[in-house]
Scaffold this motif. Structure first.
Motif, PDB file in Angstrom:
ATOM      1  N   ASP A 388       0.837  -1.212   0.000  1.00  0.00           N
ATOM      2  CA  ASP A 388       0.000   0.000   0.000  1.00  0.00           C
ATOM      3  C   ASP A 388       0.869   1.257   0.000  1.00  0.00           C
ATOM      4  OD1 ASP A 388      -2.163  -1.622   0.028  1.00  0.00           O
ATOM      5  OD2 ASP A 388      -2.842  -1.145   2.056  1.00  0.00           O
ATOM      6  N   THR A 392       0.692   4.204  -2.779  1.00  0.00           N
ATOM      7  CA  THR A 392       0.509   5.605  -2.381  1.00  0.00           C
ATOM      8  C   THR A 392       1.644   6.463  -2.923  1.00  0.00           C
ATOM      9  OG1 THR A 392      -0.588   4.873  -0.350  1.00  0.00           O
ATOM     10  CG2 THR A 392       0.159   7.144  -0.426  1.00  0.00           C
ATOM     11  N   VAL A 414      -3.984   0.413 -10.466  1.00  0.00           N
ATOM     12  CA  VAL A 414      -4.440   0.309  -9.076  1.00  0.00           C
ATOM     13  C   VAL A 414      -5.737  -0.503  -8.998  1.00  0.00           C
ATOM     14  CG1 VAL A 414      -5.328   1.634  -7.113  1.00  0.00           C
ATOM     15  CG2 VAL A 414      -3.293   2.409  -8.320  1.00  0.00           C
ATOM     16  N   CYS A 419      -5.617  -2.896  -5.406  1.00  0.00           N
ATOM     17  CA  CYS A 419      -5.046  -2.097  -4.317  1.00  0.00           C
ATOM     18  C   CYS A 419      -5.977  -0.971  -3.873  1.00  0.00           C
ATOM     19  CB  CYS A 419      -3.715  -1.487  -4.745  1.00  0.00           C
ATOM     20  SG  CYS A 419      -2.452  -2.708  -5.123  1.00  0.00           S
ATOM     21  N   ILE A 425      -5.063   5.054  -0.022  1.00  0.00           N
ATOM     22  CA  ILE A 425      -4.879   4.942  -1.470  1.00  0.00           C
ATOM     23  C   ILE A 425      -5.969   5.719  -2.196  1.00  0.00           C
ATOM     24  CG2 ILE A 425      -5.012   3.330  -3.412  1.00  0.00           C
ATOM     25  CD1 ILE A 425      -3.491   1.312  -1.766  1.00  0.00           C
TER      26      ILE A 425
END
Length: 865
Positions: A388, A392, A414, A419, A425
């Motif tokens: 994660d 990010t 993504v 994710c 996120i």
């Protein structure tokens, strides 16, 4: 917090079972290997030899024991084979050996219970084995309870752990007061977040070793109770227990998060005294500490170079240290030299690229973002784990790069990799969409929002987007709507600074005062970032005295505080005061950054006497004294100062000696300086380069058209404007606004949309006549259209600044100042008119245009031009 059972070191984390039993990992120590001594010994194979064989290859040892005939009938031999399988992570094979044992002892059960705990099985499996053990008539030992408590800790089950605690209290005397069991209890309660129970167990312990103290110490650090951690360490030393590597690592973590250089340096000194500074984990913790709190990157490098052994964590810490101090190139050199990298290393580089955008250097920031995206691509090609944090980081990098197409590709990745739909996120996704010009997608994401913990982050991104797009009224309306719906609960430090920035952009001082009061009442004023935002807000709203008072009242000021105050003085053209502030910074040894230099150099054009020499000294000291290489913005500011003080020849020479090709910003600065010190040669030179460098910029077309108009070449001027319209280009329309009754009243030129426009125009006509009687003469040279003279005068009379000022004068009470904000530079005719208007009405009129403040008082302006 890892649970320690027999020494100060916590047990290893659970390892996944190997994919094949042909190759087993080296055996870690297993706590529950104490075996009973009953049962017949194998006739052809000793237990010691069998245990050694099982440690190397449990499957081979198992086969050897089966061939020896009676070997597997011996409980100790079967235990040795089973422990070999457990050490290798082959839990199914160990369970099979256990199930086929003709006789089992307490050690058999203890080994399998500990194996399940170490390899991450549900705690209920260990409890079931414990039940079978009791049914078999076997008494539990301290190893039994250590295994059960370890399972409860690793599976996050403190409720079951408290039941095991109760069983341990009632257990045979061998378990009562056991140091191993007590340490396991501490670890279980720490992992379960029940720190009150941790302290109860700790206070009730008959004996404590270093592992006991370390468990509670680490728990306090994890909870953020850093001062209590240092107090506990003092008690630990008073009790005669010496610190080990785990103690010092925990204290350094507390120093990083909760304290600062003094406490961390004290821990460093203790590690040197005890010789633990050579330990790998302590060295890594010291590298991390100095990266966060060191005076310079040399502190990090010194610790790293002294370490006799380095691992990937050490190298990553060094890389992060360079990134923290803004040395991106040196950080990448470390990255290239690293003998080993993991996903944490890549995450550190991604984060570093996002952090190091070098302020005003937008081109560099975009380059950093693209580097981050390239690094992410390399991670995927190398097959590294994508966490994660990685996602990010790449979203932030894409936001910095501001590339719409690339943002769509990253967004698709993504979604495909699954994710998304995590609080942080999704918040980063919204920020990326906004910064890459996909505001519509950002709002769609926000409409589907379901993460309470990151709601404010996402909402703040939308608020910032409106501010960035210049939609100030819309942003303020959005904030007020959210405020009425949610009250003050959603206003955090970031929201407050954003709204204060919004007030500053609008020049809305009354609302800014209300936010200042809210910050004081809510305790947010104690944060330096909020106080800095308040200084900036007052400066942009024209309340310079209030900005200075906030600065003086701050208990601690950082460089941002000084920059905010200098910027406020710069808006008011107070160059001498800024140079005095610079002298104060030098006396206080406050190290400036590139933004400080940009502000102070710019101030040299607003001093009471020529400060070209001082400006030259400042510019040269950037690299020679402070190690800051001048950027294009610094060159542009220096060129403007030289032009303002009639040093055009030197300005031209400076442009010719620039280490990079001079951009439009530099030539525009030279052109602007020609308005203060007329120089037609320099003006033509600057315009020639501007037209060549930015042929597609709307402002270039406007400039060209205006130049034609000034020389009465009306047909060429109109042709240029037609080309501009055909290409879909639009100049920014001039707009001015003022404030009344907590509302913003906005005007365009010849605007009649205001509900009180009749009164405004009637009042303005009367005021113009009064000013003309006093000597005001409309300057129609500022009307760049081929129309009759009377039409030019009509165009000139109703500029947006005049309309806004007139409304302000109509609404202002006795002694009130009229505040006007204009989105572009104020024209010379409006400037002249407002000087006469201030004398005719006896009112003070404050106008902030796109460059500076003009305070009209008694027929004179503060700019003295």
């Amino acid at each position: 917090m890892a649970i320690s059972t027999s020494s100060s070191a916590p047990p290893l984390p659970p390892q996944p079972p190997p994919s094949s039993v042909r190759c087993f990992p080296p055996p870690p120590p297993l706590p529950a290997t104490a075996a009973a001594t009953h049962g017949a010994a194998p006739t052809s194979l000793s237990i010691r030899a069998l245990a050694a064989a099982a440690a190397a290859d449990p499957r081979a040892a198992h086969a050897l024991a089966l061939k020896s005939g009676a070997a597997m009938a011996d409980t100790r031999a079967a235990n040795a084979v089973m422990c070999g399988y457990i050490r290798a992570g082959a839990l199914e094979e160990a369970q099979e050996v256990f199930d086929r044992m003709p006789a089992r002892d307490a050690a058999s059960y203890n080994a399998l219970i500990s194996g399940h705990a170490r390899l991450g099985s549900p705690a209920a499996l260990g409890v079931a084995l414990f039940g079978r053990m009791r049914l078999a008539g076997l008494e539990p030992t301290e190893y039994t309870f250590v295994g059960l408590l370890t399972a409860c800790a690793r599976r996050g089950n403190p409720r079951l752990g408290s039941q095991v605690h109760a069983l341990a209290v009632k257990a045979p005397p061998c378990c009562g007061g056991s140091l191993l069991v007590d340490n396991a209890l501490l670890g279980m309660y720490v992992k379960g977040g029940r720190f009150g129970d941790v302290l109860k167990v700790f206070d009730g312990m008959e004996r404590r070793d270093v592992s006991s103290w370390n468990t509670v110490l680490s728990g306090l650090v994890e909870l953020g109770r850093y001062d209590e951690a240092f107090e506990l360490f003092g008690d630990m030393r008073d009790s005669g227990v010496g610190a080990d590597r785990f103690s010092l690592s925990a204290l350094l973590a507390a120093a990083v998060e909760g304290f600062g250089l003094h406490e961390g340096a004290a821990v460093h000194a203790l590690s040197l005294k005890s010789g633990l500074d050579m330990d790998l984990s302590v060295g890594n913790a010291l590298v991390g500490f100095y990266a966060e709190h060191g005076d310079s990157v040399e502190d990090v490098v010194d610790v790293f170079q002294r370490m006799p052994v380095k691992d990937v964590i050490s190298w990553t810490g060094l890389l992060n240290g360079y990134m923290e101090f803004g040395l991106v190139d040196m950080a990448m050199d470390v990255f290239d030299r690293m003998p080993e990298r993991n996903f944490v290393t890549y995450n550190a580089v991604l984060t570093g690229f996002c952090q190091n955008k070098e302020g005003v250097r937008v081109a560099f920031a975009r380059k950093s973002g693209l580097k981050g995206l390239g690094l992410f691509k390399q991670m995927l090609e190398d097959g590294l784990e994508v966490s994660d944090v990685t996602v990010t980081g790449v979203l932030n990098a894409c936001a910095i790069a501001a590339d719409m197409k690339m943002s769509e590709q990253v967004h698709s990745f993504v979604i495909k990799c699954g994710c998304g739909s995590t609080p942080w996120i999704d918040a980063a996704l919204i920020d990326m969409c906004i910064k890459c010009g996909r505001s519509g997608d950002a709002r769609l994401l926000f409409e589907q929002w379901r993460h309470e913990e990151s709601f404010h982050v996402a909402w703040n991104s939308l608020l910032v987007a409106s501010v960035r797009d210049g939609e100030y009224e819309k942003a303020l309306s959005t904030f007020l709507q959210m405020f009425r719906s949610n009250g003050v609960q959603f206003i955090d430090e970031f929201t407050l600074t954003t709204v204060l920035g919004l007030c500053g952009a609008l020049g809305f001082v009354e609302f800014g005062k209300q936010m200042h009061s809210f910050a004081a009442k809510s305790g947010l004023l104690s944060a330096r970032v909020a106080s800095n935002a308040i200084i900036s807000m007052y400066g942009k709203c024209g309340a310079l005295e209030a900005a200075v008072n906030v600065f003086k009242q701050m208990p601690y000021r950082d460089l941002v505080s000084w920059n905010a105050l200098i910027a406020s003085h710069l808006l008011h053209r107070q160059g001498d005061e800024i140079l005095d502030l610079w002298s104060q910074m030098e006396r206080l040894v406050i190290r400036p950054d590139s933004i400080t230099f940009l502000l102070v150099i710019s101030s040299c054009s607003y001093t009471s006497s020529s400060s070209a020499d001082k400006c030259r000294e400042l510019f040269l000291s950037m690299s020679s004294t402070y190690g800051i290489e001048p950027a294009v913005e610094h060159y542009a500011a220096f060129v403007y100062v030289l032009g303002c003080w009639d040093h055009f020849e030197e300005a031209e020479q400076l442009i010719g000696k620039m280490p990079f090709k001079p951009g439009a910003l530099v030539w525009r600065s030279l052109l602007d300086s020609c308005t203060k010190r007329p120089n037609m040669t320099m003006r033509r030179l600057a315009m020639k380069h501007l037209l060549a460098l930015e042929p597609q910029d709307p402002s270039t077309y406007v400039l060209t058209s205006n130049l034609y108009s000034e020389s009465a070449r009306w047909q060429c001027s109109e042709s240029t404007r037609l080309k501009m319209r055909d290409k879909g280009m639009r100049k920014i329309p001039a707009r001015s606004w003022t404030f009344h009754g907590n509302s913003i009243h906005s005007f365009f030129a010849r605007d009649r949309s205001h509900p009180e426009s009749k009164d405004i125009y009637a009042g303005l006509d009367v005021l113009i006549l009064e000013c003309m009687k006093a000597g005001y003469e409309p300057d129609t040279s500022f009307v760049l259209h081929d129309v009759e003279e009377y039409q030019k005068r009509h165009f000139l009379m109703y500029h947006s600044a005049k309309l806004a000022a007139m409304y302000g004068l109509l609404m202002a009470g006795p002694g009130e100042t009229v505040h006007v904000v204009k989105n572009i530079r104020m024209c010379g005719d409006c400037h002249s008119f407002l000087e006469y208007a201030s004398a005719a009405t006896g009112k003070e009129i404050s106008v902030r245009d796109s460059r500076e403040f003009h305070i009209f008082r008694g027929g004179k302006c503060s700019c003295r031009e």
